[in-house]
Each structure stands twice: as structure tokens, then as C-alpha cells.
Design a protein around this motif. Structure first.
Motif, PDB file in Angstrom:
ATOM      1  N   MET A 252      46.241  -8.498  12.793  1.00  0.00           N
ATOM      2  CA  MET A 252      46.634  -7.223  12.211  1.00  0.00           C
ATOM      3  C   MET A 252      46.221  -7.136  10.749  1.00  0.00           C
ATOM      4  O   MET A 252      45.797  -6.075  10.272  1.00  0.00           O
ATOM      5  N   ASN A 253      46.317  -8.238  10.027  1.00  0.00           N
ATOM      6  CA  ASN A 253      45.899  -8.235   8.628  1.00  0.00           C
ATOM      7  C   ASN A 253      44.388  -8.015   8.492  1.00  0.00           C
ATOM      8  O   ASN A 253      43.925  -7.457   7.490  1.00  0.00           O
ATOM      9  N   LEU A 254      43.626  -8.442   9.482  1.00  0.00           N
ATOM     10  CA  LEU A 254      42.180  -8.246   9.423  1.00  0.00           C
ATOM     11  C   LEU A 254      41.782  -6.780   9.537  1.00  0.00           C
ATOM     12  O   LEU A 254      40.774  -6.348   8.949  1.00  0.00           O
ATOM     13  N   VAL A 255      42.543  -5.994  10.298  1.00  0.00           N
ATOM     14  CA  VAL A 255      42.123  -4.612  10.554  1.00  0.00           C
ATOM     15  C   VAL A 255      42.890  -3.573   9.745  1.00  0.00           C
ATOM     16  O   VAL A 255      42.465  -2.417   9.689  1.00  0.00           O
ATOM     17  N   ARG A 256      43.997  -3.945   9.123  1.00  0.00           N
ATOM     18  CA  ARG A 256      44.703  -2.961   8.297  1.00  0.00           C
ATOM     19  C   ARG A 256      43.917  -2.722   7.012  1.00  0.00           C
ATOM     20  O   ARG A 256      43.103  -3.549   6.595  1.00  0.00           O
ATOM     21  N   THR A 257      44.160  -1.577   6.366  1.00  0.00           N
ATOM     22  CA  THR A 257      43.527  -1.345   5.073  1.00  0.00           C
ATOM     23  C   THR A 257      44.168  -2.266   4.036  1.00  0.00           C
ATOM     24  O   THR A 257      45.361  -2.591   4.133  1.00  0.00           O
ATOM     25  N   PRO A 258      43.429  -2.705   3.025  1.00  0.00           N
ATOM     26  CA  PRO A 258      43.947  -3.736   2.113  1.00  0.00           C
ATOM     27  C   PRO A 258      45.212  -3.321   1.368  1.00  0.00           C
ATOM     28  O   PRO A 258      46.106  -4.142   1.170  1.00  0.00           O
ATOM     29  N   PHE A 259      45.290  -2.067   0.945  1.00  0.00           N
ATOM     30  CA  PHE A 259      46.450  -1.603   0.176  1.00  0.00           C
ATOM     31  C   PHE A 259      47.157  -0.502   0.971  1.00  0.00           C
ATOM     32  O   PHE A 259      47.182   0.655   0.581  1.00  0.00           O
ATOM     33  N   ASN A 260      47.727  -0.893   2.108  1.00  0.00           N
ATOM     34  CA  ASN A 260      48.262   0.120   3.022  1.00  0.00           C
ATOM     35  C   ASN A 260      49.703   0.508   2.737  1.00  0.00           C
ATOM     36  O   ASN A 260      50.282   1.320   3.462  1.00  0.00           O
ATOM     37  N   THR A 261      50.323  -0.046   1.694  1.00  0.00           N
ATOM     38  CA  THR A 261      51.633   0.430   1.233  1.00  0.00           C
ATOM     39  C   THR A 261      51.551   0.588  -0.275  1.00  0.00           C
ATOM     40  O   THR A 261      51.188  -0.351  -0.983  1.00  0.00           O
ATOM     41  N   ASN A 262      51.877   1.754  -0.768  1.00  0.00           N
ATOM     42  CA  ASN A 262      51.715   2.010  -2.190  1.00  0.00           C
ATOM     43  C   ASN A 262      52.845   1.407  -3.013  1.00  0.00           C
ATOM     44  O   ASN A 262      53.900   1.015  -2.475  1.00  0.00           O
ATOM     45  N   ALA A 263      52.646   1.323  -4.311  1.00  0.00           N
ATOM     46  CA  ALA A 263      53.593   0.633  -5.190  1.00  0.00           C
ATOM     47  C   ALA A 263      54.957   1.324  -5.226  1.00  0.00           C
ATOM     48  O   ALA A 263      55.996   0.656  -5.279  1.00  0.00           O
ATOM     49  N   VAL A 264      54.968   2.651  -5.194  1.00  0.00           N
ATOM     50  CA  VAL A 264      56.242   3.381  -5.235  1.00  0.00           C
ATOM     51  C   VAL A 264      57.033   3.121  -3.953  1.00  0.00           C
ATOM     52  O   VAL A 264      58.255   2.901  -3.995  1.00  0.00           O
ATOM     53  N   ALA A 265      56.349   3.139  -2.817  1.00  0.00           N
ATOM     54  CA  ALA A 265      57.029   2.869  -1.551  1.00  0.00           C
ATOM     55  C   ALA A 265      57.564   1.447  -1.504  1.00  0.00           C
ATOM     56  O   ALA A 265      58.683   1.210  -1.034  1.00  0.00           O
ATOM     57  N   GLN A 266      56.788   0.482  -1.978  1.00  0.00           N
ATOM     58  CA  GLN A 266      57.264  -0.903  -2.001  1.00  0.00           C
ATOM     59  C   GLN A 266      58.520  -1.049  -2.861  1.00  0.00           C
ATOM     60  O   GLN A 266      59.491  -1.704  -2.463  1.00  0.00           O
ATOM     61  N   ALA A 267      58.497  -0.435  -4.037  1.00  0.00           N
ATOM     62  CA  ALA A 267      59.650  -0.530  -4.942  1.00  0.00           C
ATOM     63  C   ALA A 267      60.879   0.138  -4.332  1.00  0.00           C
ATOM     64  O   ALA A 267      61.994  -0.384  -4.410  1.00  0.00           O
ATOM     65  N   ALA A 268      60.676   1.303  -3.721  1.00  0.00           N
ATOM     66  CA  ALA A 268      61.801   2.014  -3.113  1.00  0.00           C
ATOM     67  C   ALA A 268      62.381   1.228  -1.947  1.00  0.00           C
ATOM     68  O   ALA A 268      63.612   1.142  -1.780  1.00  0.00           O
ATOM     69  N   ALA A 269      61.511   0.653  -1.115  1.00  0.00           N
ATOM     70  CA  ALA A 269      61.984  -0.111   0.040  1.00  0.00           C
ATOM     71  C   ALA A 269      62.761  -1.345  -0.398  1.00  0.00           C
ATOM     72  O   ALA A 269      63.794  -1.692   0.201  1.00  0.00           O
ATOM     73  N   LEU A 270      62.286  -2.028  -1.439  1.00  0.00           N
ATOM     74  CA  LEU A 270      63.009  -3.197  -1.947  1.00  0.00           C
ATOM     75  C   LEU A 270      64.383  -2.796  -2.466  1.00  0.00           C
ATOM     76  O   LEU A 270      65.393  -3.454  -2.175  1.00  0.00           O
ATOM     77  N   ALA A 271      64.446  -1.699  -3.207  1.00  0.00           N
ATOM     78  CA  ALA A 271      65.740  -1.223  -3.702  1.00  0.00           C
ATOM     79  C   ALA A 271      66.644  -0.802  -2.553  1.00  0.00           C
ATOM     80  O   ALA A 271      67.858  -1.047  -2.576  1.00  0.00           O
ATOM     81  N   ALA A 272      66.059  -0.185  -1.519  1.00  0.00           N
ATOM     82  CA  ALA A 272      66.858   0.246  -0.370  1.00  0.00           C
ATOM     83  C   ALA A 272      67.469  -0.945   0.353  1.00  0.00           C
ATOM     84  O   ALA A 272      68.623  -0.887   0.804  1.00  0.00           O
ATOM     85  N   MET A 273      66.717  -2.033   0.462  1.00  0.00           N
ATOM     86  CA  MET A 273      67.222  -3.207   1.171  1.00  0.00           C
ATOM     87  C   MET A 273      68.270  -3.967   0.373  1.00  0.00           C
ATOM     88  O   MET A 273      69.078  -4.697   0.956  1.00  0.00           O
ATOM     89  N   THR A 274      68.243  -3.814  -0.934  1.00  0.00           N
ATOM     90  CA  THR A 274      69.183  -4.565  -1.785  1.00  0.00           C
ATOM     91  C   THR A 274      70.329  -3.698  -2.304  1.00  0.00           C
ATOM     92  O   THR A 274      71.208  -4.207  -2.997  1.00  0.00           O
ATOM     93  N   HIS A 275      70.315  -2.421  -1.982  1.00  0.00           N
ATOM     94  CA  HIS A 275      71.424  -1.513  -2.342  1.00  0.00           C
ATOM     95  C   HIS A 275      71.721  -0.662  -1.107  1.00  0.00           C
ATOM     96  O   HIS A 275      71.259   0.471  -0.995  1.00  0.00           O
ATOM     97  N   THR A 276      72.491  -1.202  -0.191  1.00  0.00           N
ATOM     98  CA  THR A 276      72.639  -0.593   1.134  1.00  0.00           C
ATOM     99  C   THR A 276      73.915   0.220   1.315  1.00  0.00           C
ATOM    100  O   THR A 276      74.162   0.742   2.395  1.00  0.00           O
ATOM    101  N   GLU A 277      74.720   0.356   0.258  1.00  0.00           N
ATOM    102  CA  GLU A 277      76.016   1.026   0.434  1.00  0.00           C
ATOM    103  C   GLU A 277      75.845   2.475   0.881  1.00  0.00           C
ATOM    104  O   GLU A 277      76.524   2.942   1.817  1.00  0.00           O
ATOM    105  N   ASP A 278      74.954   3.219   0.213  1.00  0.00           N
ATOM    106  CA  ASP A 278      74.756   4.623   0.583  1.00  0.00           C
ATOM    107  C   ASP A 278      74.168   4.746   1.983  1.00  0.00           C
ATOM    108  O   ASP A 278      74.511   5.651   2.741  1.00  0.00           O
ATOM    109  N   MET A 279      73.261   3.830   2.334  1.00  0.00           N
ATOM    110  CA  MET A 279      72.695   3.851   3.678  1.00  0.00           C
ATOM    111  C   MET A 279      73.770   3.609   4.722  1.00  0.00           C
ATOM    112  O   MET A 279      73.827   4.297   5.754  1.00  0.00           O
TER     113      MET A 279
END
Length: 367
Positions: A252-279
Motif C-alpha cells: 500500500m505504501n508503494l502505490v499511495r501518493t507520498p503526501f496523502n495526508t496534509n499537515a492540517v489534517a494530521q494535526a487535527a487528527a492527533l488532537a482529536a485522538m488526545t482530546h476525546t471528551e467532546d467526541m
């Protein structure tokens, strides 16, 4: 001037464009001043936490820098919370991107893919795109997953068994014993992929995630998840996969695009996983509203399939495309299902209480 002709791949003749659902702008003119209840795309209607928006603002301040191509910090957090090995975590532009990556990585023309039906259309479309054949495992006459047929199919040396658990659109799911039976039946030469896009809504003793079996399973297994649903990041497009197979992740890593998740999405997802009360609060509210909606629809004489997602699959007893069209005039967006045998069903997302009330009131008038 006449547009020039060009022939695309022959496999594409068997596809139709994915129905992404209506937008607010699409229905504004017909809503006649009604507030619009957008219940067609299984989005989380609750606001995200301040920690997420802060993380997004910090990340977007550096738009000139490429994101980490492996999203290592986020992958490490996913591994910590799920028990998966960090080196066997892969990120994607939503889990539907990873479905595309998976198809391109493992499917050859003529390969067989087994999936549940009714299905998330992309489970079939990407297989068809690659020239594979799709075997559908339908529901039983009483609208349950046909486990006998699923286990028999999974036991054959098919290339890929790809199922959603919980199912989209039906909302049905595999219980712990059923999942154990599927894992035991899996042919050793076959890859099993569990699409767990709605796993956060499915908690309970009658549901088991494949992540709990990942480390101890002795056959190739891939689990896909998303931040688009319970985490409320649909607009950022980010999801992830976890596997027990180095070979699957490497392909899968061979065929995906190299930068297939943008920096804003990565930062938001990390915050979402570490601040789950609202979720967690949003999920609890959704489960309560889901039960209320199911009872109200049943009181109208409509059949509603049991659901472990943030949506319900409702048999209208008449063509659902017409029902959905009339709901637009009431300011309500739902998704009529058009796959063979389910044309009387619509899928309705669980929204905020006022959105659900608007839908229920409109349904009472229409049906």
C-alpha cells in the motif's frame, strides 16, 4: 468546436459516478425558508473541541512545508491507543482513499472480491476498476447478515474479503462470535479487510472490533478506520489502516501518493485522538437520538434495521427516491438507496435533535 474523443479503460464502462450526496446549497432554493437538516452523509453534526481548532491553526501557519509523509507522530498515537504496531499503520486521505490504495496494491484482473450487500459502493467500485469480480453476500429474508454464505465464501482462496463492520448502509454488524468465526474461516491465501468507519458508535458487549484480534491473528488482516465520522473531521479527509502484515502495508505504501495526508489534517487528527471528551459526548448524544428515531419511525409503521452506526436504514414501503425528493421540500436531506433490491430503503443520518425532529415530522406527513 466538437470536443475530442478519448477512450478510457474498458473497466470504467461498468462504473457509475459515486453519489456524494446533496449539499446545503443544492437544496436551499427548494427548502422554502426551512432550516436545512443535512442527514444524508453520516457526518457528526456536533462541534469539535477547541484543542482541535487550535492545532489546525498552528499547522496552517506553515503551509510552505510538506507534511510528514508517514504521519509518524499520529501513527504512534494510533498504535498506542489500538495496540497495533506503529510500523504497520498507514494513513490516507480518508479511509475511502485507502480503499482505493488497497485495490491498486493487491487486485489483479480476474481476482475475486467478496463483500456484503447492500454495500458501501466504493467497496465494489474499486474492485471493478481493477478488473476484479465482485461476489455479493446478501442479507437473509429476515434482513440479517447471511453468516453461512459469508463463512463459505471467506473459506475459499479469494483474493480479498472486504466487509464493513458495522455495515454501511444497513447498520448491521458482526457480534464477537461471528467475527471469531469469520477469522477462523478465512483462507490463509486471502486478505481480510474490515472497514470499521463507524466503530466508535458500535461499543457494547454484542460488538467486537478486529483491532482486538489483530496481534494474534495468523492470516493477513487489514482494518480501516476514519476520522470523518465520530471525530467530526469529514472536511479534512483523513483515515488510517492497521495490519498484521508487513507485506500488505509495504504494498500500500508503494502505490499511495507520498503526501496523502496534509499537515492540517494530521494535526487535527492527533488532537482529536488526545482530546476525546467532546467526541464521547457527541457519540452518546447520537446513540440516544438513534434510539429515539428508531422508535418514532417504527411507530409510523416503517421497518428500521438494527444499527450500530450513526444512521438508520429505513424501509419506506415505496420507492425511496420519491420520498427523499419530497423531504427536500421540507428542508431535509437523506440518501435514498438505489442498489438492486433495496430501492424502497433510505439511509438517514442521526443529526442534532432539531434536525431529527424535522425529519420525523416530515416523514409522518409523507408516509
Amino acid at each position: 468546436m466538437t470536443p475530442p474523443k478519448f477512450s478510457a479503460r474498458a473497466e470504467l464502462d461498468r462504473l457509475t459516478r459515486y453519489n456524494s450526496g446533496l449539499t446545503l446549497d443544492d437544496v436551499a432554493a427548494r427548502a422554502k425558508g426551512h432550516p436545512i437538516a443535512k442527514l444524508g452523509s453520516n457526518e457528526n453534526p456536533h462541534p469539535v473541541s477547541a484543542a482541535i481548532t487550535t492545532a489546525m491553526a498552528e499547522a496552517i501557519a506553515r503551509p510552505n512545508i510538506y507534511p510528514d509523509p508517514s504521519a509518524r507522530v499520529l501513527a504512534d498515537e494510533i498504535a498506542r491507543q489500538t495496540g497495533a504496531a506503529a510500523e504497520r499503520v498507514i494513513l490516507g486521505d480518508g479511509s475511502e482513499d485507502l480503499l482505493n490504495v488497497l485495490a491498486r496494491a493487491v487486485l489483479n484482473p480476474g481476482d475475486e472480491v467478496v463483500t456484503l450487500f447492500p454495500s458501501f459502493p466504493l467497496h465494489e467500485d474499486y474492485a471493478t476498476m481493477m478488473g476484479a469480480t465482485v461476489t455479493r453476500i446478501g442479507l437473509t429474508p429476515d434482513r440479517r447478515i447471511d453468516m453461512d454464505a459469508l463463512l463459505a465464501a471467506a473459506a475459499r482462496p479469494v483474493r480479498l474479503t472486504l466487509i464493513a463492520n458495522p455495515m454501511n448502509p444497513a447498520g448491521l454488524w458482526l457480534g464477537p462470535d461471528e467475527l471469531a468465526a469469520l477469522l477462523a474461516a478465512q483462507h490463509p491465501d486471502s486478505l481480510l479487510c474490515l472497514d470499521e468507519a463507524y466503530v466508535e458508535y458500535a461499543a457494547g458487549p454484542d460488538y467486537a472490533s478486529g483491532a482486538e484480534r489483530l496481534a494474534g491473528h495468523d492470516k493477513p488482516l487489514l482494518i480501516l478506520r476514519t476520522f470523518s465520522k465520530a471525530y467530526g473531521l469529514a472536511g479534512l479527509r483523513i483515515g488510517y489502516g492497521m495490519s498484521n502484515s508487513d507485506d500488505v502495508i509495504a504494498a500500500m505504501n508503494l502505490v499511495r501518493t507520498p503526501f496523502n495526508t496534509n499537515a492540517v489534517a494530521q494535526a487535527a487528527a492527533l488532537a482529536a485522538m488526545t482530546h476525546t471528551e467532546d467526541m464521547a459526548r457527541a457519540v452518546a448524544a447520537t446513540l440516544a437520538e438513534r434510539a429515539r428515531m428508531e422508535q418514532a419511525l417504527a411507530a409510523l409503521g416503517l421497518r428500521v434495521l438494527p444499527s450500530k452506526g450513526n444512521f438508520l436504514f429505513v424501509d419506506c414501503g415505496q420507492p425511496s427516491a420519491g420520498v427523499a425528493d419530497r423531504l427536500i421540500d421540507c428542508g431535509v436531506i437523506v440518501k435514498p438507496w438505489k442498489q438492486d433490491g433495496f430501492e424502497t430503503f433510505l439511509r438517514v443520518s442521526v443529526g442534532l435533535d432539531w434536525e431529527n425532529d424535522q425529519f420525523l415530522e416530515a416523514m409522518a406527513r409523507i408516509v
